[in-house]
Design an enzyme around this catalytic site. Structure first.
Site, PDB file in Angstrom:
ATOM      1  N   LYS A   1      10.386 -27.583   6.849  1.00  0.00           N
ATOM      2  CA  LYS A   1      11.557 -27.607   7.733  1.00  0.00           C
ATOM      3  C   LYS A   1      12.394 -28.871   7.507  1.00  0.00           C
ATOM      4  CE  LYS A   1       9.638 -24.666  11.325  1.00  0.00           C
ATOM      5  NZ  LYS A   1      10.642 -23.622  11.521  1.00  0.00           N
TER       6      LYS A   1
ATOM      7  N   ASP B   1      -4.815 -20.792  15.529  1.00  0.00           N
ATOM      8  CA  ASP B   1      -3.584 -20.203  15.007  1.00  0.00           C
ATOM      9  C   ASP B   1      -2.503 -21.264  14.757  1.00  0.00           C
ATOM     10  OD1 ASP B   1      -1.997 -17.972  14.242  1.00  0.00           O
ATOM     11  OD2 ASP B   1      -0.971 -18.003  16.174  1.00  0.00           O
TER      12      ASP B   1
ATOM     13  N   GLU C   1       6.152 -21.217  22.217  1.00  0.00           N
ATOM     14  CA  GLU C   1       6.776 -19.923  21.942  1.00  0.00           C
ATOM     15  C   GLU C   1       7.040 -19.205  23.254  1.00  0.00           C
ATOM     16  OE1 GLU C   1       5.005 -17.856  18.245  1.00  0.00           O
ATOM     17  OE2 GLU C   1       3.421 -19.131  19.052  1.00  0.00           O
TER      18      GLU C   1
ATOM     19  N   ASP D   1       2.261 -24.201   4.657  1.00  0.00           N
ATOM     20  CA  ASP D   1       2.398 -24.486   6.088  1.00  0.00           C
ATOM     21  C   ASP D   1       3.894 -24.679   6.276  1.00  0.00           C
ATOM     22  OD1 ASP D   1       2.675 -25.720   8.618  1.00  0.00           O
ATOM     23  OD2 ASP D   1       0.547 -26.228   8.557  1.00  0.00           O
ATOM     24  N   HIS D   2       4.556 -23.647   6.792  1.00  0.00           N
ATOM     25  CA  HIS D   2       6.015 -23.663   6.693  1.00  0.00           C
ATOM     26  C   HIS D   2       6.649 -24.775   7.527  1.00  0.00           C
ATOM     27  CE1 HIS D   2       5.493 -21.023  10.176  1.00  0.00           C
ATOM     28  NE2 HIS D   2       6.684 -21.409  10.549  1.00  0.00           N
TER      29      HIS D   2
ATOM     30  N   LYS E   1      -1.575 -18.545   5.944  1.00  0.00           N
ATOM     31  CA  LYS E   1      -2.618 -18.769   6.932  1.00  0.00           C
ATOM     32  C   LYS E   1      -3.007 -17.415   7.544  1.00  0.00           C
ATOM     33  CE  LYS E   1      -0.040 -19.034  11.125  1.00  0.00           C
ATOM     34  NZ  LYS E   1       0.298 -19.660  12.363  1.00  0.00           N
TER      35      LYS E   1
ATOM     36  N   ARG F   1       0.808  -1.213   0.000  1.00  0.00           N
ATOM     37  CA  ARG F   1       0.000   0.000   0.000  1.00  0.00           C
ATOM     38  C   ARG F   1       0.847   1.272   0.000  1.00  0.00           C
ATOM     39  NH1 ARG F   1      -4.407  -0.459   4.458  1.00  0.00           N
ATOM     40  NH2 ARG F   1      -2.446  -0.849   5.527  1.00  0.00           N
TER      41      ARG F   1
ATOM     42  N   HIS G   1      -0.505 -26.243  11.858  1.00  0.00           N
ATOM     43  CA  HIS G   1       0.858 -26.757  11.984  1.00  0.00           C
ATOM     44  C   HIS G   1       0.931 -28.094  12.734  1.00  0.00           C
ATOM     45  CE1 HIS G   1       1.924 -22.939  10.427  1.00  0.00           C
ATOM     46  NE2 HIS G   1       1.714 -22.267  11.528  1.00  0.00           N
TER      47      HIS G   1
ATOM     48  N   LYS H   1       1.762 -19.757  24.018  1.00  0.00           N
ATOM     49  CA  LYS H   1       2.569 -18.531  24.097  1.00  0.00           C
ATOM     50  C   LYS H   1       3.116 -18.414  25.511  1.00  0.00           C
ATOM     51  CE  LYS H   1       1.307 -16.402  20.158  1.00  0.00           C
ATOM     52  NZ  LYS H   1       2.295 -15.999  19.141  1.00  0.00           N
TER      53      LYS H   1
HETATM   54  P1  NAD Z   1       1.759  -6.997   7.884  1.00  0.00           P
HETATM   55  O1  NAD Z   1       0.596  -6.305   8.506  1.00  0.00           O
HETATM   56  O2  NAD Z   1       3.107  -6.780   8.464  1.00  0.00           O
HETATM   57  O3  NAD Z   1       1.855  -6.560   6.351  1.00  0.00           O
HETATM   58  C1  NAD Z   1       0.733  -6.435   5.549  1.00  0.00           C
HETATM   59  C2  NAD Z   1       1.152  -6.028   4.162  1.00  0.00           C
HETATM   60  O4  NAD Z   1      -0.024  -5.917   3.384  1.00  0.00           O
HETATM   61  C3  NAD Z   1       1.871  -4.694   4.061  1.00  0.00           C
HETATM   62  O5  NAD Z   1       2.872  -4.780   3.068  1.00  0.00           O
HETATM   63  C4  NAD Z   1       0.775  -3.747   3.585  1.00  0.00           C
HETATM   64  O6  NAD Z   1       1.245  -2.661   2.797  1.00  0.00           O
HETATM   65  C5  NAD Z   1      -0.022  -4.668   2.707  1.00  0.00           C
HETATM   66  N1  NAD Z   1      -1.402  -4.192   2.546  1.00  0.00           N
HETATM   67  C6  NAD Z   1      -2.335  -4.034   3.510  1.00  0.00           C
HETATM   68  N2  NAD Z   1      -3.467  -3.554   2.962  1.00  0.00           N
HETATM   69  C7  NAD Z   1      -3.232  -3.435   1.642  1.00  0.00           C
HETATM   70  C8  NAD Z   1      -4.003  -2.975   0.543  1.00  0.00           C
HETATM   71  N3  NAD Z   1      -5.273  -2.581   0.698  1.00  0.00           N
HETATM   72  N4  NAD Z   1      -3.435  -2.978  -0.680  1.00  0.00           N
HETATM   73  C9  NAD Z   1      -2.145  -3.377  -0.843  1.00  0.00           C
HETATM   74  N5  NAD Z   1      -1.384  -3.829   0.139  1.00  0.00           N
HETATM   75  C10 NAD Z   1      -1.921  -3.841   1.373  1.00  0.00           C
HETATM   76  O7  NAD Z   1       1.368  -8.536   7.818  1.00  0.00           O
HETATM   77  P2  NAD Z   1       2.344  -9.791   7.882  1.00  0.00           P
HETATM   78  O8  NAD Z   1       2.651 -10.075   9.311  1.00  0.00           O
HETATM   79  O9  NAD Z   1       3.449  -9.614   6.929  1.00  0.00           O
HETATM   80  O10 NAD Z   1       1.372 -10.980   7.400  1.00  0.00           O
HETATM   81  C11 NAD Z   1       0.993 -11.151   6.059  1.00  0.00           C
HETATM   82  C12 NAD Z   1       0.171 -12.425   5.918  1.00  0.00           C
HETATM   83  O11 NAD Z   1       0.934 -13.537   6.326  1.00  0.00           O
HETATM   84  C13 NAD Z   1      -1.079 -12.465   6.777  1.00  0.00           C
HETATM   85  O12 NAD Z   1      -2.021 -13.253   6.102  1.00  0.00           O
HETATM   86  C14 NAD Z   1      -0.621 -13.193   8.017  1.00  0.00           C
HETATM   87  O13 NAD Z   1      -1.698 -13.814   8.679  1.00  0.00           O
HETATM   88  C15 NAD Z   1       0.300 -14.202   7.403  1.00  0.00           C
HETATM   89  N6  NAD Z   1       1.324 -14.717   8.292  1.00  0.00           N
HETATM   90  C16 NAD Z   1       2.274 -13.892   8.820  1.00  0.00           C
HETATM   91  C17 NAD Z   1       3.262 -14.407   9.616  1.00  0.00           C
HETATM   92  C18 NAD Z   1       4.343 -13.542  10.190  1.00  0.00           C
HETATM   93  O14 NAD Z   1       5.270 -14.108  10.789  1.00  0.00           O
HETATM   94  N7  NAD Z   1       4.296 -12.229  10.038  1.00  0.00           N
HETATM   95  C19 NAD Z   1       3.291 -15.770   9.904  1.00  0.00           C
HETATM   96  C20 NAD Z   1       2.313 -16.592   9.347  1.00  0.00           C
HETATM   97  C21 NAD Z   1       1.348 -16.049   8.528  1.00  0.00           C
END
Ligand code: NAD
Length: 486
Positions: free
Chosen positions: A179, A232, A213, A174-175, A145, A47, A237, A337
Site C-alpha cells: 500500500k 486471519d 472492517e 501480504d498486500h 494467505k 475448475r 497484516h 469485523k
Molecule cells: P474463490 O473460492 O473465490 O476461488 C477459488 C478459485 O479456485 C476458483 O477459480 C476455482 O475455480 C479454483 N479452484 C478450486 N478448486 C480447484 C481445483 N481443484 N482445480 C482448479 N481450480 C480450482 O477463492 P478466493 O476468494 O478467490 O481466494 C483465493 C485464495 O486467495 C485463497 O487462498 C484465499 O484464502 C486467498 N485470499 C483471498 C482474498 C479475497 O479477498 N478473496 C483475500 C486474501 C486472500
C-alpha cells in the site's frame, strides 16, 4: 516508464473472487500503462469448464465494476489479447497437459505461478508443476494467505512448496506491504533525518495499529469460523505493519536487508505468558447490531458458523518490543469485523511537551501525532500544535499533509499492482520471508493456546461498535485511549 520483461503469468483460481476483484484488474491497469508487452501472457486456470471467449466475457462483466473509470473497450481488448483460459483440476497431474504445451512455447521466459486457490492445494500444485517440468530457474510462485493454521502447519506447507521452489522464488504476499502509505512511511523514516532521532522510546509514547472492517462474514463464515481474527489478520497484516514501524534502518533496500530487520523485530517481541494473555489480549465476538444504518445478525447466526462458536471476530493486543529503541513503548494492535467503519491506520503518538509553558488549558493536552491512513483514504498526516489567530495565546492542533497528494498527480498504484509487478521483476523486498512468517506464528501461538485452554468465551460486542469495552480498558490501564480522530 520502464516496461516489464516478457512474462507468462499463470493465475490458478482465475475465476475466483480475488482474481476478479484484484488480480485481473491490476493486470489490466498495467496493460493500460503500456508496461506489459504484447508478447506477455496471462494464463488463467480454474475448475470451471468454459472456452476462452466465455472466460473473457465473464471476466469483463465481473471486473468492470472494479475498474470504474479506468475501463475502456480499447484497453480491454489489448488486455484480452494477452489472456488465455485453461479449465483444469489442479489436483490431477493429467490435467496440466494444455498448460504445459502453452508454457513450452517460451521455455526461457519468466513464469509467475500465482496460487489464488485454497491453500490446501498449494502442496499438490507445486508437486504437479514440478512433475510436469514446468518450474525453471526463472519461475516464481506467489502464494496467498493463509499459509497454515499454526507454526507446524505453516512449516508443512512451506516445506512442500520449498521442495520445488527455492526460497528466492517464493513470494508470500501480504498486500498491506504494497500500500502506498506504507511505502511512504518507509520514505518518511529513511529518506529524512527529521524523524529518526524521534523514532524511539524517549519521544514516542505509544503506537496504535487498527484494521477495522465494517463487513461481517459475506458468505465466508465456514472459513472464518475455523480461523478467527488473530490468524486471519493479526498474525500477518498487523504484525507486518508493526515491523515497518519498529524496524531499525536497513543497510540498503535489497530484500534481505529489509527482511532481516523485520525479522529482528518479530524476534524481539516480548513473549506472552499465560498471565499476559489474560491481561494483554482481548478477544471479542459480535452480537446483533447495525452496519451502515441497517440491522445485522450476530456472528453465531451467520451461515457456516457454529451456533456455540468461540471464534473471535475481534482481537486487541498490547505488544511490547524488547529492544533499546522500544523498551516500555506499548504497541496496541486491534482488528475486527462489524466495526463502525472500514478503517486501517497506524497512529504514532509522541510524548507531550515536558513543560507546558502556555498552561495546560491553552495546550489542551495535545501532543504530536503521526497518522498513516490506509483506509478509507490513503494519507499521512502529522499533527502539530499551533497558535490560533487572535489576541489570546490559545493553541490548537493543525495537521500537515505529508502525502503531498497535490504535488503528485500520478494515478496511485493499487497494492496488488505494485506487488504483481515486483513478482514479475523478481523483487522480493515487499514479500514475507519464511523465517518472518514462522517468527510471527511463534509469537501468536501462546495466545491461541491459552484461549483454547481457557473456559472463557470471547467478550460480546454489539455489531457496529469498536469492540468489547475491555479493548478500551487495555489502553486506559496505561492512561491511554484509542485514536478517535478519523
Ligand atoms: P474463490 O473460492 O473465490 O476461488 C477459488 C478459485 O479456485 C476458483 O477459480 C476455482 O475455480 C479454483 N479452484 C478450486 N478448486 C480447484 C481445483 N481443484 N482445480 C482448479 N481450480 C480450482 O477463492 P478466493 O476468494 O478467490 O481466494 C483465493 C485464495 O486467495 C485463497 O487462498 C484465499 O484464502 C486467498 N485470499 C483471498 C482474498 C479475497 O479477498 N478473496 C483475500 C486474501 C486472500
Amino acid at each position: 516508464m520502464k516496461s516489464l520483461p516478457d512474462f507468462d503469468m499463470v493465475l490458478f483460481g482465475g475465476t475466483g473472487d480475488l482474481a476478479m476483484r484484484k488480480l485481473l484488474p491490476a493486470l489490466y491497469q498495467q496493460v493500460k500503462t503500456g508496461r506489459v508487452n504484447p508478447a506477455s501472457r496471462i494464463l488463467a486456470a480454474a475448475r470451471r469448464e468454459m472456452s476462452k471467449a466465455e472466460f473473457l466475457a465473464l471476466a469483463e462483466a465481473t471486473c468492470r465494476p472494479f475498474l470504474g473509470e479506468a475501463y475502456d473497450a480499447e484497453t480491454w481488448n489489448a488486455f484480452a489479447a494477452r489472456v488465455d483460459y485453461f479449465p483444469m483440476d489442479v489436483r490431477k497431474p493429467e490435467s496440466y497437459g494444455p498448460l504445459a504445451a502453452a508454457l513450452g512455447v517460451h521455455p526461457e521466459r519468466i513464469r509467475v505461478f500465482y496460487y489464488s486457490t485454497a491453500p490446501e492445494f498449494f502442496a499438490t500444485m507445486s508437486a504437479n508443476l514440478g512433475a510436469a517440468g514446468l518450474i525453471s530457474t526463472r519461475s516464481r510462485v506467489v502464494v496467498e494467505k493463509p499459509l497454515g493454521h499454526d507454526l507446524d502447519s505453516s512449516r508443512t506447507i512451506n516445506d512442500a512448496i520449498g521442495e520445488h521452489f527455492a526460497e528466492r522464488q517464493i513470494f508470500r504476499i501480504d498486500h498491506y506491504l504494497g500500500k502506498e502509505p506504507v511505502q511512504n512511511l518507509l520514505a518518511l523514516r529513511f529518506g529524512n533525518v527529521l524523524f529518526e532521532p524521534l523514532w524511539r522510546r524517549e519521544w514516542v509514547q505509544d503506537v496504535q495499529i487498527t484494521v477495522a472492517e465494517q463487513l461481517g462474514m459475506e458468505g465466508r463464515g465456514d472459513f472464518y469460523d475455523r480461523t478467527g481474527a488473530l490468524r486471519d489478520m493479526l498474525q500477518n497484516h498487523l504484525l507486518q505493519l508493526l515491523c515497518i514501524v519498529a524496524m531499525e534502518p536497513p543497510t540498503g533496500s535489497d530484500p534481505d536487508a529489509v527482511r532481516d530487520e523485520k525479522l529482528k523485530v518479530l524476534r524481539s517481541l516480548k513473549p506472552f505468558t499465560a498471565a499476559d494473555v489474560a491481561t494483554k489480549t482481548v478477544r471479542g465476538q459480535y452480537q446483533a447490531g447495525a452496519a451502515a444504518g441497517m440491522p445485522v445478525a450476530a456472528y453465531v447466526e451467520e451461515s457456516g458458523v457454529d451456533a456455540d462458536s468461540r471464534t473471535e471476530t475481534f482481537v486487541a493486543v498490547k505488544a511490547e518490543i524488547d529492544t533499546w529503541r522500544w523498551a516500555g513503548v506499548p504497541f496496541f494492535l486491534r482488528t475486527g469485523k462489524r466495526m463502525p467503519d472500514k478503517l486501517a491506520e497506524i497512529v504514532i503518538n509522541f510524548r507531550p511537551v515536558p513543560h507546558p509553558i502556555f498552561g495546560e488549558s491553552a495546550h489542551g493536552g495535545r501532543a504530536n501525532r503521526l497518522i498513516i491512513r490506509m483506509q478509507p483514504d490513503e494519507s499521512m498526516r502529522l499533527y502539530l500544535v499551533a497558535k490560533q489567530p487572535g489576541e489570546a495565546m490559545a493553541l490548537q492542533p493543525v495537521n500537515l499533509n505529508l502525502d503531498f497528494a497535490e504535488s503528485f498527480r500520478d494515478r496511485r498504484l493499487e497494492a496488488y499492482e505494485r506487488l504483481l509487478m515486483d513478482a514479475i521483476r523478481g523483487k522480493l523486498t515487499l514479500f514475507v520471508r519464511r523465517d518472518e512468517q514462522e517468527a510471527a506464528w511463534r509469537w501468536v501461538e501462546p495466545i491461541l493456546d491459552q484461549w483454547e485452554a481457557s473456559e472463557d468465551r470471547p467478550r460480546n460486542y454489539t455489531a457496529g461498535s469498536w469492540g468489547p469495552a475491555a479493548s478500551s480498558a487495555l489502553l486506559s490501564r496505561d492512561g491511554l485511549a484509542w485514536n478517535e480522530e478519523y
